[in-house]
Design an enzyme around this catalytic site. Sequence first.
Site, PDB file in Angstrom:
ATOM      1  N   HIS A 265      62.466  17.434  40.419  1.00  0.00           N
ATOM      2  CA  HIS A 265      63.782  18.030  40.728  1.00  0.00           C
ATOM      3  C   HIS A 265      64.525  16.426  41.980  1.00  0.00           C
ATOM      4  CE1 HIS A 265      67.020  19.406  41.464  1.00  0.00           C
ATOM      5  NE2 HIS A 265      68.220  18.829  42.495  1.00  0.00           N
ATOM      6  N   TYR A 266      63.052  16.579  42.869  1.00  0.00           N
ATOM      7  CA  TYR A 266      62.981  15.357  44.015  1.00  0.00           C
ATOM      8  C   TYR A 266      62.915  14.299  43.409  1.00  0.00           C
ATOM      9  CZ  TYR A 266      61.552  12.980  48.066  1.00  0.00           C
ATOM     10  OH  TYR A 266      61.516  11.718  48.806  1.00  0.00           O
ATOM     11  N   LEU A 267      61.758  13.752  42.271  1.00  0.00           N
ATOM     12  CA  LEU A 267      62.446  12.399  42.520  1.00  0.00           C
ATOM     13  C   LEU A 267      63.276  12.146  41.224  1.00  0.00           C
ATOM     14  CD1 LEU A 267      58.443  12.490  41.187  1.00  0.00           C
ATOM     15  CD2 LEU A 267      59.933  10.914  42.906  1.00  0.00           C
TER      16      LEU A 267
END
Length: 200
Positions: free
Chosen positions: A124-126
Amino acid sequence: MSMNILVAGATGKTGRQLVQALIDQGHQPTALVRESSDTSALPAGANLRQGDLTDLQAGVCEGMDAVVFAAGSGGSTGPEMTDKVDRDGAQRLVDLARAAGVSRFVMLSSVGADQANPEGKLAHYLKAKHAADEHLKASGLTYAILRPVALTDDGRSDNVILGEDVDKSAEASRADVAHVLAEAVTTGRYDGQALNLQSA
């Protein structure tokens, strides 16, 4: 020539070292800080400008020669805050920088953010970082994107490896990352590039 440089994320571990490096080089860094931010650890000589990455107001980039996005929602926040800061906040800052006629925008991203559909626990962060990076590339701004591997609090190393030769399982010290960010924003050496980064 002294540059006016806005730094988002200036109170973070990497951001503070970046601000110090810019001051040491004779530039004028301005820390973009929330109203509730603890600015006590910021280096003496840094200017302050109020702004919240979850709700940026027009004009935060006015008078700036360059902008560095070195902020992050932090590892303890949920997906919603990741989207608000790492994706939406970064994209809004890019748009405001373009509107203000800023000459260069440097994005602190992450190794793996070159993938549109990453997998694993950081997916999700990436994905948020990828969206921000792509928005910057398409903005028309002169840009550089740095994608370090896992960060440490070690000091400067003897060597920094950039680009395709980076070992994605290696580490990068925040001191090295701050040094390369400062170089990227002040010299233009990495303009138009998205580079992985590790300490060696």
